[in-house]
Design an enzyme around this catalytic site. Structure first.
Site, PDB file in Angstrom:
ATOM      1  N   GLU A  35       0.912  -1.124  -0.089  1.00 15.31           N
ATOM      2  CA  GLU A  35       0.150  -0.131  -0.102  1.00 15.31           C
ATOM      3  C   GLU A  35       1.298   1.462  -0.122  1.00 15.31           C
ATOM      4  O   GLU A  35       1.619   1.512   0.706  1.00 15.31           O
ATOM      5  CB  GLU A  35      -1.158  -0.140   1.305  1.00 15.31           C
ATOM      6  CG  GLU A  35      -2.534   0.161   0.428  1.00 15.31           C
ATOM      7  CD  GLU A  35      -2.806   0.015  -0.102  1.00 15.31           C
ATOM      8  OE1 GLU A  35      -3.087   0.347  -1.795  1.00 15.31           O
ATOM      9  OE2 GLU A  35      -3.482  -1.241   0.666  1.00 15.31           O
ATOM     10  N   LEU A 128     -11.510   1.238  -3.641  1.00 15.37           N
ATOM     11  CA  LEU A 128     -11.930  -0.047  -4.654  1.00 15.37           C
ATOM     12  C   LEU A 128     -11.873   0.442  -5.758  1.00 15.37           C
ATOM     13  O   LEU A 128     -12.160  -0.254  -6.830  1.00 15.37           O
ATOM     14  CB  LEU A 128     -13.121  -1.019  -4.166  1.00 15.37           C
ATOM     15  CG  LEU A 128     -13.212  -1.170  -2.633  1.00 15.37           C
ATOM     16  CD1 LEU A 128     -14.457  -2.069  -2.216  1.00 15.37           C
ATOM     17  CD2 LEU A 128     -12.176  -2.197  -1.949  1.00 15.37           C
ATOM     18  N   SER A 131     -13.514   4.739  -9.609  1.00 13.16           N
ATOM     19  CA  SER A 131     -12.558   6.372 -10.741  1.00 13.16           C
ATOM     20  C   SER A 131     -12.114   5.219 -11.108  1.00 13.16           C
ATOM     21  O   SER A 131     -12.441   5.401 -12.339  1.00 13.16           O
ATOM     22  CB  SER A 131     -12.291   6.883  -9.665  1.00 13.16           C
ATOM     23  OG  SER A 131     -10.660   6.840  -9.332  1.00 13.16           O
ATOM     24  N   GLU A 163      -5.822   9.465 -15.788  1.00 13.09           N
ATOM     25  CA  GLU A 163      -5.615   9.458 -14.340  1.00 13.09           C
ATOM     26  C   GLU A 163      -5.163  11.396 -13.285  1.00 13.09           C
ATOM     27  O   GLU A 163      -6.108  11.164 -12.362  1.00 13.09           O
ATOM     28  CB  GLU A 163      -5.779   8.187 -12.801  1.00 13.09           C
ATOM     29  CG  GLU A 163      -6.164   8.447 -12.264  1.00 13.09           C
ATOM     30  CD  GLU A 163      -7.650   7.381 -12.049  1.00 13.09           C
ATOM     31  OE1 GLU A 163      -7.699   6.748 -11.997  1.00 13.09           O
ATOM     32  OE2 GLU A 163      -8.334   7.520 -10.595  1.00 13.09           O
ATOM     33  N   ASP A 174      -4.217   0.355 -10.089  1.00 15.08           N
ATOM     34  CA  ASP A 174      -5.406   0.473  -9.687  1.00 15.08           C
ATOM     35  C   ASP A 174      -5.345  -0.049 -11.765  1.00 15.08           C
ATOM     36  O   ASP A 174      -6.581  -0.716 -12.462  1.00 15.08           O
ATOM     37  CB  ASP A 174      -6.100   1.707  -9.683  1.00 15.08           C
ATOM     38  CG  ASP A 174      -5.748   1.623  -8.017  1.00 15.08           C
ATOM     39  OD1 ASP A 174      -5.450   1.085  -7.473  1.00 15.08           O
ATOM     40  OD2 ASP A 174      -6.097   3.194  -7.628  1.00 15.08           O
ATOM     41  N   TYR A 226      -3.378  11.973   0.267  1.00 11.37           N
ATOM     42  CA  TYR A 226      -2.633  11.089  -1.054  1.00 11.37           C
ATOM     43  C   TYR A 226      -1.468  12.186  -1.313  1.00 11.37           C
ATOM     44  O   TYR A 226      -0.456  11.591  -1.552  1.00 11.37           O
ATOM     45  CB  TYR A 226      -3.138  10.915  -1.250  1.00 11.37           C
ATOM     46  CG  TYR A 226      -3.109   9.609  -2.295  1.00 11.37           C
ATOM     47  CD1 TYR A 226      -3.324   8.541  -2.377  1.00 11.37           C
ATOM     48  CD2 TYR A 226      -2.390  10.323  -3.443  1.00 11.37           C
ATOM     49  CE1 TYR A 226      -3.091   7.480  -2.948  1.00 11.37           C
ATOM     50  CE2 TYR A 226      -1.879   9.142  -4.427  1.00 11.37           C
ATOM     51  CZ  TYR A 226      -2.108   8.062  -4.368  1.00 11.37           C
ATOM     52  OH  TYR A 226      -1.623   6.885  -5.158  1.00 11.37           O
TER      53      TYR A 226
HETATM   54  P1  NG1 Z   1      -7.396   4.588  -4.226  1.00 13.32           P
HETATM   55  O1  NG1 Z   1      -7.510   4.075  -2.972  1.00 13.32           O
HETATM   56  O2  NG1 Z   1      -8.850   3.271  -4.876  1.00 13.32           O
HETATM   57  O3  NG1 Z   1      -7.340   5.779  -4.748  1.00 13.32           O
HETATM   58  C1  NG1 Z   1      -4.898   5.292  -4.257  1.00 13.32           C
HETATM   59  C2  NG1 Z   1      -3.684   5.189  -5.715  1.00 13.32           C
HETATM   60  C3  NG1 Z   1      -3.048   3.866  -6.388  1.00 13.32           C
HETATM   61  C4  NG1 Z   1      -2.074   3.505  -4.876  1.00 13.32           C
HETATM   62  C5  NG1 Z   1      -2.987   3.397  -3.351  1.00 13.32           C
HETATM   63  C6  NG1 Z   1      -2.447   3.151  -2.281  1.00 13.32           C
HETATM   64  C7  NG1 Z   1      -5.406   5.926  -8.288  1.00 13.32           C
HETATM   65  C8  NG1 Z   1      -6.342   5.977  -8.179  1.00 13.32           C
HETATM   66  N1  NG1 Z   1      -5.151   5.435  -6.776  1.00 13.32           N
HETATM   67  O4  NG1 Z   1      -5.896   4.262  -4.555  1.00 13.32           O
HETATM   68  O5  NG1 Z   1      -2.282   4.372  -6.996  1.00 13.32           O
HETATM   69  O6  NG1 Z   1      -1.564   4.669  -4.229  1.00 13.32           O
HETATM   70  O7  NG1 Z   1      -3.525   4.726  -3.799  1.00 13.32           O
HETATM   71  O8  NG1 Z   1      -1.961   2.301  -2.135  1.00 13.32           O
HETATM   72  O9  NG1 Z   1      -5.296   7.501  -6.941  1.00 13.32           O
END
Ligand code: NG1
Length: 407
Positions: A35, A128, A131, A163, A174, A226
């Site tokens: 993660e 999950l 998007s 994205e 993803d 993030y």
């Molecule tokens: P989610 O939680 O599905 O938004 C995001 C990032 C991944 C990865 C994970 C953490 C996007 C589209 N996806 O996923 O690339 O970094 O967090 O492991 O930004």
């Protein structure tokens, strides 16, 4: 899918006349381990789930894209294909439709739009990949309509680039798993260059997904946090590399985390980091390095059907995400604790965190008890014990995206 196909066809016909000729579908995913390290180009281990975004569409003879959604919360979106499409406000679903059109137009001379109806049963803002499922389905439809042919790895890279249009500086996990997954398998994904190694999930293993119900919207705080984590990882790497170069400990400048780990090894690297970094940056760096190690061990556990070993790694991953990476929340910690109490071999938050879901591992013999404990101790006290199908489920390792002609 939960959507009534009659309704979808009626909607299509009322808006565009006639019927859709094609369908593009792309699944969501659950990340098993690895993660917040895909954007450091380190290996991750996700699998696609049974939930998917599905676009029933018809190519057009002009460059206009017109897409609506069976969910009335989302309006009809219309725009013209081009390499500089102005984004809508943050969080607007139009951005996920415009993103692949914009990216494909930057790379190819595409000129044919599509009209279609989108439906999705991937839980939204739950970690999950709702998007990405949306974005991949639209990207595939446009690529198909314009006869764009690229190999899978390049297409996944294009969709990952697309994205970024939405404002999240995400990694490439993803898009890759949603496009390239194999039924019955998880995939160890590496980046730069993108490679997928499919690893069978033992028949007896059950990955339970439970949703806190706290949305981790990628247009709000979750996005800021993030992007900040990603910058911190870059900053920490830079400081460690500068220090090592200055002290003659590295023969050449490494290309990034994977290179540095290959050159030095995790144990020595952490001892350097402790000399250079403090506080927040040291914690972020320790998560990245330790999580990268856990992914490799987890792949071995999967190959050897070592459920207890995999569970222990999931627990350690959650601990690291909680303490070092600081992306957990009270609800996520609570769900993880309940899953373990119910007999799970291990549990951790999955996806970006700040809300969203956990994933817990159990075998067929104990999965009933894990589910029951989660219902009794988390969902029922919140008054939602009776309608939890999309909040609590056993993930089915599913096949990746596809596009084809409707019968
Ligand atoms: P989610 O939680 O599905 O938004 C995001 C990032 C991944 C990865 C994970 C953490 C996007 C589209 N996806 O996923 O690339 O970094 O967090 O492991 O930004």
């Amino acid at each position: 899918m939960t959507k009534d196909p009659g309704t979808l066809l009626e909607l299509f016909s009322s808006l565009f006349g006639g019927a859709p000729s094609h369908v593009a579908r792309a699944p969501g995913r659950v990340n098993l381990i690895g993660e917040h390290i895909d954007y450091c180009d380190l290996a991750v281990l996700p699998m696609a789930t049974q939930h998917e975004a599905r676009l029933e569409f018809r190519p057009r003879e002009d460059g206009v894209v017109r897409i609506t959604n069976t969910d009335p919360e989302f309006d009809l979106v219309e725009f013209e294909i081009g390499p500089a499409i102005a984004p809508g406000p943050p969080g607007d679903w139009r951005n996920y439709l415009q993103a692949p059109a914009n990216e494909l137009a930057r790379r190819f001379a595409i000129w044919r739009g599509v009209e279609g109806v989108l439906s999705s049963d991937v839980p939204v803002a739950a970690g999950l990949s709702s998007s990405t499922a949306l974005l991949n389905a639209v990207g595939l439809a446009l690529a198909h309509a314009n006869e764009v042919t690229v190999d899978d790895a390049e297409f996944a890279g294009l969709m990952a680039g697309a994205e970024q249009y939405t404002g999240t500086r995400g990694g490439g996990m993803d898009q890759a798993i949603s496009l390239g997954a194999r039924a019955g398998h998880a995939a160890r994904i590496t980046f730069e260059p993108l490679r997928m190694r499919h690893v069978a999930v033992p028949e007896d293993w059950c990955f339970v997904v439970a949703d806190t119900g706290v949305r981790a919207e990628k247009s709000g705080r979750a996005q800021t946090e993030y992007n900040q984590r990603r910058s911190e990882c870059e900053e920490a790497l830079d400081a460690v590399v500068q220090f090592a170069l200055l002290h003659g400990r590295l023969p050449t400048t490494p290309g990034g985390y994977p290179d540095l780990l290959r050159m030095i090894g995790a144990a020595e690297l952490m001892s350097w980091a402790e000399d250079v970094l403090q506080g927040r940056l040291l914690r972020r760096f320790r998560h990245v390095v330790s999580e990268a190690g856990r992914v490799e061990q987890a792949v071995d556990c999967l190959l050897n059907a070592d459920l207890a070993g995999f569970g222990t790694l999931m627990d350690a991953s959650h601990g690291s995400l909680h303490s070092d990476y600081q992306v957990s929340s009270r609800e996520l910690d609570e769900l993880v604790a309940i899953a373990r109490e119910g007999g799970a071999a291990g549990a951790r938050l999955t996806g970006a965190g700040f809300g969203g879901c956990i994933v817990a591992l159990s075998d067929r013999g104990t999965v009933g008890a894990v589910l029951e404990t989660l219902v009794e101790q988390y969902f029922e006290p919140r008054g939602i014990g009776h309608r939890i199908d999309d909040r609590l489920f056993v993930a089915v390792p599913s096949a990746g995206a596809s596009v084809g002609i409707l019968p």
